[in-house]
Design a protein around this motif. Structure first.
Motif, PDB file in Angstrom:
ATOM      1  N   PHE A   1       0.838  -1.202   0.000  1.00 57.00           N
ATOM      2  CA  PHE A   1       0.000   0.000   0.000  1.00 57.00           C
ATOM      3  C   PHE A   1       0.871   1.249   0.000  1.00 57.00           C
ATOM      4  CE2 PHE A   1      -2.948  -3.071   2.094  1.00 57.00           C
ATOM      5  CZ  PHE A   1      -3.932  -3.036   1.123  1.00 57.00           C
ATOM      6  N   VAL A   2       0.395   2.292  -0.683  1.00 59.56           N
ATOM      7  CA  VAL A   2       1.088   3.583  -0.729  1.00 59.56           C
ATOM      8  C   VAL A   2       0.059   4.690  -0.547  1.00 59.56           C
ATOM      9  CG1 VAL A   2       2.967   2.784  -2.221  1.00 59.56           C
ATOM     10  CG2 VAL A   2       0.875   3.710  -3.239  1.00 59.56           C
ATOM     11  N   LEU A   3       0.541   5.857  -0.200  1.00 61.84           N
ATOM     12  CA  LEU A   3      -0.339   7.019  -0.091  1.00 61.84           C
ATOM     13  C   LEU A   3      -0.068   7.982  -1.234  1.00 61.84           C
ATOM     14  CD1 LEU A   3      -0.511   8.020   3.694  1.00 61.84           C
ATOM     15  CD2 LEU A   3      -2.129   6.685   2.350  1.00 61.84           C
ATOM     16  N   TYR A   4      -1.153   8.452  -1.839  1.00 58.06           N
ATOM     17  CA  TYR A   4      -1.081   9.531  -2.805  1.00 58.06           C
ATOM     18  C   TYR A   4      -1.691  10.766  -2.137  1.00 58.06           C
ATOM     19  CZ  TYR A   4       0.529   7.041  -6.966  1.00 58.06           C
ATOM     20  OH  TYR A   4       1.294   6.368  -7.884  1.00 58.06           O
ATOM     21  N   TYR A   5      -1.333  11.930  -2.628  1.00 52.96           N
ATOM     22  CA  TYR A   5      -1.766  13.170  -1.984  1.00 52.96           C
ATOM     23  C   TYR A   5      -2.390  14.110  -3.006  1.00 52.96           C
ATOM     24  CZ  TYR A   5       1.287  11.352   1.660  1.00 52.96           C
ATOM     25  OH  TYR A   5       1.872  10.548   2.599  1.00 52.96           O
ATOM     26  N   GLN A   6      -3.618  14.596  -2.673  1.00 48.48           N
ATOM     27  CA  GLN A   6      -4.282  15.555  -3.550  1.00 48.48           C
ATOM     28  C   GLN A   6      -4.312  16.914  -2.868  1.00 48.48           C
ATOM     29  OE1 GLN A   6      -8.447  14.882  -4.638  1.00 48.48           O
ATOM     30  NE2 GLN A   6      -8.012  15.713  -6.677  1.00 48.48           N
ATOM     31  N   PRO A   7      -3.767  17.944  -3.516  1.00 49.04           N
ATOM     32  CA  PRO A   7      -3.684  19.268  -2.890  1.00 49.04           C
ATOM     33  C   PRO A   7      -5.038  19.931  -2.688  1.00 49.04           C
ATOM     34  CG  PRO A   7      -2.157  19.061  -4.746  1.00 49.04           C
ATOM     35  CD  PRO A   7      -3.082  17.897  -4.815  1.00 49.04           C
ATOM     36  N   LYS A   8      -5.112  20.709  -1.623  1.00 54.32           N
ATOM     37  CA  LYS A   8      -6.225  21.619  -1.378  1.00 54.32           C
ATOM     38  C   LYS A   8      -5.649  23.033  -1.409  1.00 54.32           C
ATOM     39  CE  LYS A   8      -7.293  19.354   2.431  1.00 54.32           C
ATOM     40  NZ  LYS A   8      -7.934  18.924   3.694  1.00 54.32           N
ATOM     41  N   VAL A   9      -6.231  23.896  -2.235  1.00 54.65           N
ATOM     42  CA  VAL A   9      -5.631  25.211  -2.452  1.00 54.65           C
ATOM     43  C   VAL A   9      -6.654  26.323  -2.299  1.00 54.65           C
ATOM     44  CG1 VAL A   9      -3.980  24.194  -4.078  1.00 54.65           C
ATOM     45  CG2 VAL A   9      -6.065  25.280  -4.946  1.00 54.65           C
ATOM     46  N   ASN A  10      -6.142  27.539  -2.159  1.00 54.16           N
ATOM     47  CA  ASN A  10      -6.967  28.727  -2.279  1.00 54.16           C
ATOM     48  C   ASN A  10      -6.992  29.107  -3.756  1.00 54.16           C
ATOM     49  OD1 ASN A  10      -7.597  31.667  -2.495  1.00 54.16           O
ATOM     50  ND2 ASN A  10      -7.734  31.507  -0.280  1.00 54.16           N
ATOM     51  N   LEU A  11      -8.161  29.059  -4.364  1.00 62.66           N
ATOM     52  CA  LEU A  11      -8.281  29.243  -5.808  1.00 62.66           C
ATOM     53  C   LEU A  11      -7.820  30.620  -6.269  1.00 62.66           C
ATOM     54  CD1 LEU A  11     -11.804  27.604  -6.272  1.00 62.66           C
ATOM     55  CD2 LEU A  11      -9.607  26.637  -6.996  1.00 62.66           C
ATOM     56  N   ARG A  12      -7.994  31.637  -5.439  1.00 58.86           N
ATOM     57  CA  ARG A  12      -7.637  32.997  -5.856  1.00 58.86           C
ATOM     58  C   ARG A  12      -6.175  33.312  -5.604  1.00 58.86           C
ATOM     59  NH1 ARG A  12      -9.696  37.122  -3.250  1.00 58.86           N
ATOM     60  NH2 ARG A  12      -9.191  38.518  -4.968  1.00 58.86           N
ATOM     61  N   THR A  13      -5.675  32.975  -4.412  1.00 60.77           N
ATOM     62  CA  THR A  13      -4.297  33.335  -4.066  1.00 60.77           C
ATOM     63  C   THR A  13      -3.292  32.280  -4.508  1.00 60.77           C
ATOM     64  OG1 THR A  13      -4.333  32.284  -1.878  1.00 60.77           O
ATOM     65  CG2 THR A  13      -5.199  34.536  -2.043  1.00 60.77           C
ATOM     66  N   GLY A  14      -3.761  31.048  -4.694  1.00 64.03           N
ATOM     67  CA  GLY A  14      -2.853  29.965  -5.067  1.00 64.03           C
ATOM     68  C   GLY A  14      -2.192  29.291  -3.882  1.00 64.03           C
ATOM     69  N   ALA A  15      -2.472  29.748  -2.670  1.00 64.73           N
ATOM     70  CA  ALA A  15      -1.846  29.160  -1.479  1.00 64.73           C
ATOM     71  C   ALA A  15      -2.273  27.701  -1.317  1.00 64.73           C
ATOM     72  CB  ALA A  15      -2.239  29.953  -0.235  1.00 64.73           C
ATOM     73  N   ILE A  16      -1.302  26.831  -1.032  1.00 63.61           N
ATOM     74  CA  ILE A  16      -1.590  25.417  -0.783  1.00 63.61           C
ATOM     75  C   ILE A  16      -1.906  25.277   0.705  1.00 63.61           C
ATOM     76  CG2 ILE A  16      -0.715  23.057  -0.927  1.00 63.61           C
ATOM     77  CD1 ILE A  16       1.290  24.081  -3.040  1.00 63.61           C
TER      78      ILE A  16
END
Length: 404
Positions: free
Chosen positions: A42-57
Motif C-alpha cells: 500500500f502507498v499514499l497519494y496526496y491531492q492538494p487543497k488550495v486557495n483558488l484565488r491566491t494559489g496558497a496550498i
C-alpha cells in the motif's frame, strides 16, 4: 450451522452454493489484503487543497492506493469495501495515519509545514481505543504537530451514533487533532447534528460542485451549504473542481478553498514536492471576486441558460427525445429575464432590453431552425450549425457576466 447461529440460533439454514462462494471469495480477499499490508504494497497519494484565488496550498488529502503486483495501481474502491467491517480495516486505517505522519515529518525536514487530512472509517472511529491509539501514533512522530493532522469522516457514518462520534471528536480536539465532515449534503444534513458535531471543516460533496454550472438545484444546494458553513463557523472546502468554470463559480459564491482535477490529481509525495514548486492558479480565478447577493440572480440566470442550451444539443444529437421549451418568453431563462428586468434598477434595464433579450430571442430562433432540420432528417446541416448555437450562447453569457 454458522449461518443458523448468526440468524439467532435454534433454527436451521439451507446450504447456498452462491452464498458459500461469496463467503469464500471474501475470505480470500481479506487474506490477500492482510498479505498486502505485511508486504508494504500500500502507498499514499496526496491531492492538494488550495486557495483558488491566491494559489496558497492549504493542505493535502492522503488517499490510499494498492500497488498490486499483478493488477497494477488500484484505487481504494477496489479493496476498502472488503474490509469495512473487519479488524483489518482498522489496521489499514492506522497504517494510513502513521504513514501520513511520517511523510509530514519528512516534509518538515525540508522546511515544509504541510497539513494532511486522512479519511477515517466509521468502524475505526467507533473503536474503543481510537483516541488512545491516535495518541500513540502522534507520540511516535514528536516533530509533527497534531494541529497539522485532520481526520475526515463521512457525514452518513457519524450520524449512526451521533453521541459517540461527538465525544470522540471532542477528545481528539483536546489533543489538537480536528475533524472534517466529508461528502456534506449527501446524508441527513440535519442542523441539529451539525450543531452537535464539533467539526472544523465541511467538505462539500463533488456531485454538487460538478453539476452546479448547469443545474440550478445543485447551485442552490451549494449556496445553502456555504451559508450553513458561515452560520456554524465552519470552513468550507469544495471537492470535484474539474474545470475552470467550477473554480470561477465557487469563488463567486464565496468558497475559495477547493480540490479537484482542475487543480491537481492525487500524486506521490515526490511528485507533490515538484508540483508545489510550479503551481499557479489560473489567471481567471485570480481575477474573479465573490459576487454580491444583489447579483446572485444573474448567476442563476447564467446556469439556467447554459442548462437549456445543453438540453437543445442533447435533442439535436439524439440523446434526448423530448423537445425543450422553444418559446423564448416561456423557457426558464425567459421567465427569469422578465422578472429580473422588472426588479433591476432603471439604469440597467436598457441593457437587458436592448442586449440580453435580443440575444436570447436569436438563440431560440436558431434552436427552432435546427430542431426543424432534425425533424426533416437533415442531420448533416444540424451538426454543422450547432457551433453557431454555442457561439451565441457564449456571447450571451459574457454579457451577463459583465453585469456581475
Amino acid at each position: 450451522m454458522y449461518q443458523a447461529k448468526l440468524s439467532g440460533k435454534n433454527r436451521y439454514s439451507l446450504f447456498d452454493i452462491e452464498q458459500d462462494r461469496l463467503v469464500r471469495g471474501q475470505h480470500s480477499s481479506l487474506v490477500r489484503i492482510n498479505e498486502a499490508l505485511e508486504r508494504q504494497e500500500f502507498v499514499l497519494y496526496y491531492q492538494p487543497k488550495v486557495n483558488l484565488r491566491t494559489g496558497a496550498i492549504v493542505g493535502v488529502e492522503a488517499l490510499i492506493r494498492w500497488e498490486h503486483p499483478e493488477r497494477g495501481l488500484l484505487p481504494p474502491a477496489y479493496f476498502l469495501s472488503e474490509v469495512e467491517n473487519n479488524p483489518v480495516g482498522i489496521r489499514i486505517g492506522e497504517w494510513v495515519i502513521s504513514t501520513a505522519l511520517s511523510q509530514m515529518s519528512a516534509w518538515a525536514k525540508h522546511g515544509i509545514n504541510m497539513p494532511v487530512s486522512v479519511n477515517v472509517s466509521a468502524n475505526h472511529l467507533q473503536h474503543p481505543d481510537f483516541v488512545e491509539r491516535l495518541k500513540m501514533l502522534l507520540a511516535a512522530h514528536p516533530d509533527t504537530s497534531p494541529e497539522s493532522l485532520e481526520l475526515e469522516v463521512l457525514e452518513s457514518s457519524v450520524l449512526k451514533d451521533i453521541a459517540q462520534a461527538s465525544a470522540v471528536i471532542r477528545r481528539c480536539a483536546d489533543i489538537g487533532v480536528h475533524f472534517a465532515l466529508d461528502d456534506f449534503g449527501t446524508g441527513f444534513s440535519s442542523l441539529t447534528y451539525l450543531k452537535r458535531l464539533p467539526t472544523r471543516t465541511l467538505k462539500i460533496d463533488q456531485s454538487f460542485v460538478r453539476d452546479m454550472v448547469d443545474n440550478t438545484d445543485d447551485l442552490s444546494i451549494l449556496e445553502g451549504v456555504l451559508r450553513l458553513a458561515t452560520a456554524f463557523n465552519r470552513r468550507a472546502v469544495a471537492e470535484g473542481v474539474e474545470t475552470l468554470d467550477h473554480g470561477k463559480m465557487l469563488i463567486q459564491l464565496g468558497c475559495e478553498i477547493a480540490q479537484g482535477y482542475a487543480i491537481a490529481k492525487p500524486m506521490s509525495a515526490h511528485d507533490l514536492f515538484e508540483w508545489a514548486n510550479t503551481w499557479q492558479p489560473d489567471p481567471v480565478w485570480k481575477a474573479t471576486m465573490p459576487i454580491s447577493q444583489e447579483n446572485m440572480p444573474i448567476l442563476y440566470g447564467i446556469v439556467e441558460h447554459r442548462a437549456w442550451v445543453r438540453l437543445v444539443e442533447s435533442c439535436l444529437t439524439g440523446k434526448l427525445d423530448s423537445v425543450p421549451m422553444l418559446d423564448y418568453l416561456q423557457c426558464q431563462f425567459g421567465r427569469w429575464l422578465s422578472n429580473v428586468k422588472s426588479n433591476r434598477q432603471s439604469g440597467q434595464e436598457p441593457i437587458f432590453r436592448l442586449i440580453i433579450e435580443p440575444l436570447h430571442k436569436q438563440i431560440h430562433t436558431l434552436a427552432t431552425e435546427l430542431l426543424e432540420l432534425k425533424i426533416l432528417g437533415d442531420d448533416e446541416h444540424v451538426m454543422e450549425r450547432i457551433p453557431e448555437l454555442y457561439q451565441l450562447k457564449d456571447v450571451l453569457l459574457e454579457r451577463l457576466a459583465e453585469l456581475i
